[in-house]
Scaffold this motif. Structure first.
Motif, mmCIF file in Angstrom:
data_model
loop_
_atom_site.group_PDB
_atom_site.id
_atom_site.type_symbol
_atom_site.label_atom_id
_atom_site.label_comp_id
_atom_site.label_asym_id
_atom_site.label_seq_id
_atom_site.Cartn_x
_atom_site.Cartn_y
_atom_site.Cartn_z
ATOM 1 N N ASP A 262 0.851 -1.193 0.000
ATOM 2 C CA ASP A 262 0.000 0.000 0.000
ATOM 3 C C ASP A 262 0.887 1.243 0.000
ATOM 4 O O ASP A 262 2.002 1.228 0.535
ATOM 5 C CB ASP A 262 -0.854 0.062 1.280
ATOM 6 C CG ASP A 262 -1.830 -1.101 1.389
ATOM 7 O OD1 ASP A 262 -2.061 -1.774 0.372
ATOM 8 O OD2 ASP A 262 -2.334 -1.324 2.510
ATOM 9 N N VAL A 263 0.368 2.329 -0.572
ATOM 10 C CA VAL A 263 1.069 3.612 -0.506
ATOM 11 C C VAL A 263 0.188 4.569 0.289
ATOM 12 O O VAL A 263 -1.043 4.483 0.221
ATOM 13 C CB VAL A 263 1.363 4.148 -1.931
ATOM 14 C CG1 VAL A 263 0.086 4.409 -2.707
ATOM 15 C CG2 VAL A 263 2.196 5.422 -1.904
ATOM 16 N N SER A 264 0.837 5.438 1.086
ATOM 17 C CA SER A 264 0.038 6.392 1.865
ATOM 18 C C SER A 264 -0.717 7.297 0.892
ATOM 19 O O SER A 264 -0.179 7.691 -0.149
ATOM 20 C CB SER A 264 0.931 7.212 2.796
ATOM 21 O OG SER A 264 1.949 7.841 2.066
ATOM 22 N N CYS A 265 -1.959 7.605 1.234
ATOM 23 C CA CYS A 265 -2.846 8.299 0.277
ATOM 24 C C CYS A 265 -2.238 9.634 -0.168
ATOM 25 O O CYS A 265 -1.876 10.471 0.654
ATOM 26 C CB CYS A 265 -4.222 8.520 0.904
ATOM 27 S SG CYS A 265 -5.348 9.346 -0.240
ATOM 28 N N PHE A 266 -2.132 9.785 -1.496
ATOM 29 C CA PHE A 266 -1.501 11.015 -1.998
ATOM 30 C C PHE A 266 -2.491 12.158 -2.118
ATOM 31 O O PHE A 266 -2.136 13.261 -2.486
ATOM 32 C CB PHE A 266 -0.806 10.756 -3.342
ATOM 33 C CG PHE A 266 -1.595 9.878 -4.270
ATOM 34 C CD1 PHE A 266 -1.334 8.521 -4.332
ATOM 35 C CD2 PHE A 266 -2.613 10.413 -5.046
ATOM 36 C CE1 PHE A 266 -2.065 7.699 -5.182
ATOM 37 C CE2 PHE A 266 -3.338 9.607 -5.887
ATOM 38 C CZ PHE A 266 -3.072 8.234 -5.953
ATOM 39 N N LYS A 267 -3.766 11.879 -1.767
ATOM 40 C CA LYS A 267 -4.751 12.965 -1.816
ATOM 41 C C LYS A 267 -4.852 13.638 -0.444
ATOM 42 O O LYS A 267 -4.818 14.857 -0.334
ATOM 43 C CB LYS A 267 -6.109 12.415 -2.239
ATOM 44 C CG LYS A 267 -7.074 13.502 -2.655
ATOM 45 C CD LYS A 267 -8.318 12.923 -3.277
ATOM 46 C CE LYS A 267 -9.326 13.997 -3.607
ATOM 47 N NZ LYS A 267 -10.654 13.404 -3.808
ATOM 48 N N CYS A 268 -4.957 12.802 0.586
ATOM 49 C CA CYS A 268 -5.144 13.375 1.929
ATOM 50 C C CYS A 268 -3.879 13.260 2.782
ATOM 51 O O CYS A 268 -3.848 13.727 3.917
ATOM 52 C CB CYS A 268 -6.308 12.686 2.634
ATOM 53 S SG CYS A 268 -5.997 10.930 2.935
ATOM 54 N N GLY A 269 -2.857 12.639 2.240
ATOM 55 C CA GLY A 269 -1.614 12.504 3.008
ATOM 56 C C GLY A 269 -1.708 11.440 4.088
ATOM 57 O O GLY A 269 -0.829 11.347 4.950
ATOM 58 N N GLY A 270 -2.779 10.662 4.103
ATOM 59 C CA GLY A 270 -2.873 9.564 5.071
ATOM 60 C C GLY A 270 -3.925 9.797 6.151
ATOM 61 O O GLY A 270 -4.158 8.939 7.000
ATOM 62 N N GLU A 271 -4.566 10.979 6.105
ATOM 63 C CA GLU A 271 -5.561 11.270 7.154
ATOM 64 C C GLU A 271 -6.901 10.586 6.918
ATOM 65 O O GLU A 271 -7.693 10.396 7.843
ATOM 66 C CB GLU A 271 -5.797 12.781 7.238
ATOM 67 C CG GLU A 271 -4.718 13.487 8.037
ATOM 68 C CD GLU A 271 -4.726 14.981 7.802
ATOM 69 O OE1 GLU A 271 -5.793 15.532 7.495
ATOM 70 O OE2 GLU A 271 -3.647 15.582 7.935
ATOM 71 N N GLY A 272 -7.170 10.216 5.699
ATOM 72 C CA GLY A 272 -8.454 9.582 5.372
ATOM 73 C C GLY A 272 -9.302 10.479 4.494
ATOM 74 O O GLY A 272 -9.566 11.621 4.859
ATOM 75 N N CYS A 273 -9.700 9.979 3.333
ATOM 76 C CA CYS A 273 -10.538 10.765 2.418
ATOM 77 C C CYS A 273 -11.304 9.789 1.530
ATOM 78 O O CYS A 273 -11.196 8.569 1.698
ATOM 79 C CB CYS A 273 -9.684 11.712 1.575
ATOM 80 S SG CYS A 273 -8.633 10.859 0.390
ATOM 81 N N SER A 274 -12.064 10.336 0.548
ATOM 82 C CA SER A 274 -12.879 9.446 -0.274
ATOM 83 C C SER A 274 -12.008 8.532 -1.154
ATOM 84 O O SER A 274 -12.354 7.388 -1.412
ATOM 85 C CB SER A 274 -13.818 10.267 -1.157
ATOM 86 O OG SER A 274 -13.056 11.130 -1.969
ATOM 87 N N LEU A 275 -10.851 9.042 -1.598
ATOM 88 C CA LEU A 275 -9.995 8.239 -2.483
ATOM 89 C C LEU A 275 -9.476 6.987 -1.772
ATOM 90 O O LEU A 275 -9.508 5.889 -2.323
ATOM 91 C CB LEU A 275 -8.816 9.079 -3.000
ATOM 92 C CG LEU A 275 -7.903 8.375 -4.005
ATOM 93 C CD1 LEU A 275 -8.627 8.094 -5.315
ATOM 94 C CD2 LEU A 275 -6.647 9.215 -4.292
ATOM 95 N N CYS A 276 -9.043 7.159 -0.512
ATOM 96 C CA CYS A 276 -8.477 6.004 0.202
ATOM 97 C C CYS A 276 -9.549 5.340 1.077
ATOM 98 O O CYS A 276 -9.236 4.484 1.894
ATOM 99 C CB CYS A 276 -7.276 6.423 1.045
ATOM 100 S SG CYS A 276 -7.658 7.661 2.298
ATOM 101 N N LYS A 277 -10.786 5.727 0.880
ATOM 102 C CA LYS A 277 -11.931 5.195 1.638
ATOM 103 C C LYS A 277 -11.681 5.302 3.139
ATOM 104 O O LYS A 277 -11.946 4.370 3.909
ATOM 105 C CB LYS A 277 -12.215 3.747 1.235
ATOM 106 C CG LYS A 277 -12.565 3.641 -0.238
ATOM 107 C CD LYS A 277 -13.058 2.244 -0.606
ATOM 108 C CE LYS A 277 -13.317 2.163 -2.083
ATOM 109 N NZ LYS A 277 -12.167 1.720 -2.881
ATOM 110 N N ASN A 278 -11.112 6.421 3.532
ATOM 111 C CA ASN A 278 -10.845 6.746 4.938
ATOM 112 C C ASN A 278 -9.848 5.836 5.629
ATOM 113 O O ASN A 278 -9.757 5.827 6.856
ATOM 114 C CB ASN A 278 -12.147 6.768 5.749
ATOM 115 C CG ASN A 278 -12.852 8.097 5.573
ATOM 116 O OD1 ASN A 278 -12.191 9.134 5.446
ATOM 117 N ND2 ASN A 278 -14.171 8.070 5.528
#
Ligand code: PHE
Length: 353
Positions: A262-278
């Motif tokens: 897995d890669v840390s979400c590049f949209k929210c930086g790892g905080e949780g968002c719709s792209l990484c489904k939180n």
């Protein structure tokens, strides 16, 4: 008589000044100087005159003829010149006009993704290799520790051509082919991008034909730490500096241990968002240490050699990077979609930095 001569002179001068093309001039020549023309009529009339008058008017009529002939010649020359000038004027190129837009092709987003991954791995000393798309069951499955009847074969529903030949379901058979081809030739570092095929029904996330990029390293003293370091560099290059990766346990018959990366979400930086489904993490590829059975199947002694392998889908990477939610966009050749990846046509590169 004199009056007639002067009248003809005036008439022809007037008419010649109005002509617009050579044909009109030649018609006038016939009308005045032709056998039945007005000037010839005058000449015929001379016979009725006495000798003195004949001399006088004969000379006048001759002058008139000469004059008309000369004027006709000059007029024809002038007309020809003006016709050429008109033609030249028409053919003039206006260099100040704006140029018409010439359509220029661009790189397909999948090719772009593959190029980017290739460039990175080549810079780390990897070779780029190819393998056949019409593959033997032996390489697609058997040498990869998936003997006939193995349940994991079901997960890769295949297009079989004969019992032993199929369209490759993954680029992993190129691992086995590369190992065999390089036996005793020292370490292997390769990536293999290419097309793969599975009997999936096409929908927003599935396609019966898609791409994979395989990676393989074989050497002495290779460990999971090498795999992790390599994939970390990859994640930062493709998804941006500051990205982290994590390993989760997975299962592939040809790697042991097997991991999902897995890669840390590049949209929210790892905080949780719709792209990484939180979750803060996005799954990007499968990997693992090459299974000892695979090493043996390809002629290597697992006590001497180890290796790691990974396999990723450029479609998935491009979808994540560019925010594309239907895989079919890549294959339907809609120029409005493709031009978004083509700067020259005014599209934005739209890369996630
Ligand atoms: N070939 C695997 C797949 O298609 C991916 C993979 C490649 C996993 C190499 C581990 C090592 O799912």
């Amino acid at each position: 008589m004199k009056y007639k001569i002067i009248k003809i002179q005036e008439e022809i001068d007037g008419k010649l000044s109005e002509v617009t093309n050579t044909k009109e001039v030649l018609d006038l020549k016939v009308a005045y100087l032709g056998k039945k023309g007005s000037v010839s009529e005058l000449t015929n009339m001379l016979s009725k005159l006495d000798i003195e008058e004949k001399k006088e008017y004969g000379a006048l009529i001759n002058n008139l003829k000469q004059d008309i002939n000369q004027k006709i010649e000059v007029t024809i020359e002038k007309l020809a010149e003006s016709e050429i000038n008109k033609k030249i004027e028409k053919e003039t190129i206006d260099t100040t006009l704006p140029a018409s837009n010439i359509g220029v092709g661009g790189t397909h987003p999948i090719t772009k993704t593959i190029d980017e991954v290739e460039e990175l791995f080549v810079s780390m000393g990897y070779d780029v290799v190819e393998g056949p798309e019409v593959e033997l069951d032996l390489y697609n499955f058997e040498k990869l520790n998936l003997p006939k009847g193995h349940p994991a074969r079901d997960a890769q529903d295949s297009f079989y051509i004969t019992d032993e030949v199929l369209l490759r379901t993954q680029t992993s058979p190129v691992q086995a082919r590369t190992m065999e081809a390089n036996l005793e030739k020292g370490p292997i570092r390769m990536i293999c991008p290419g097309k793969t095929y599975r009997r999936d029904d096409d929908d927003a996330t599935h396609s019966h034909q898609f791409h994979q990029i395989e990676g393989l390293v074989i050497d002495k003293d290779i460990s999971l730490a090498d795999l992790k370091g390599t994939l970390e560099v990859f994640a930062k290059k493709v998804f941006g500096e500051g990205r982290k990766i994590r390993f989760r346990p997975g299962f592939f018959p040809f790697t042991e241990p097997s991991i999902e990366v897995d890669v840390s979400c590049f949209k929210c930086g790892g905080e949780g968002c719709s792209l990484c489904k939180n979750i803060g993490w996005i799954e990007i590829l499968g990997a693992g240490m090459v299974h000892p059975n695979v090493l043996i199947n390809c002629g290597y002694d697992p006590d001497k050699y180890q290796g790691f392998a990974f396999g990723m889908g450029p479609e998935r990477i491009a979808m994540l990077k560019y925010g594309i939610n239907d895989i079919r966009n890549f294959y339907i050749n809609d120029l409005r979609f493709l031009n978004m990846f083509n700067r020259i046509n005014g599209g934005d590169d739209n890369e996630t930095k």
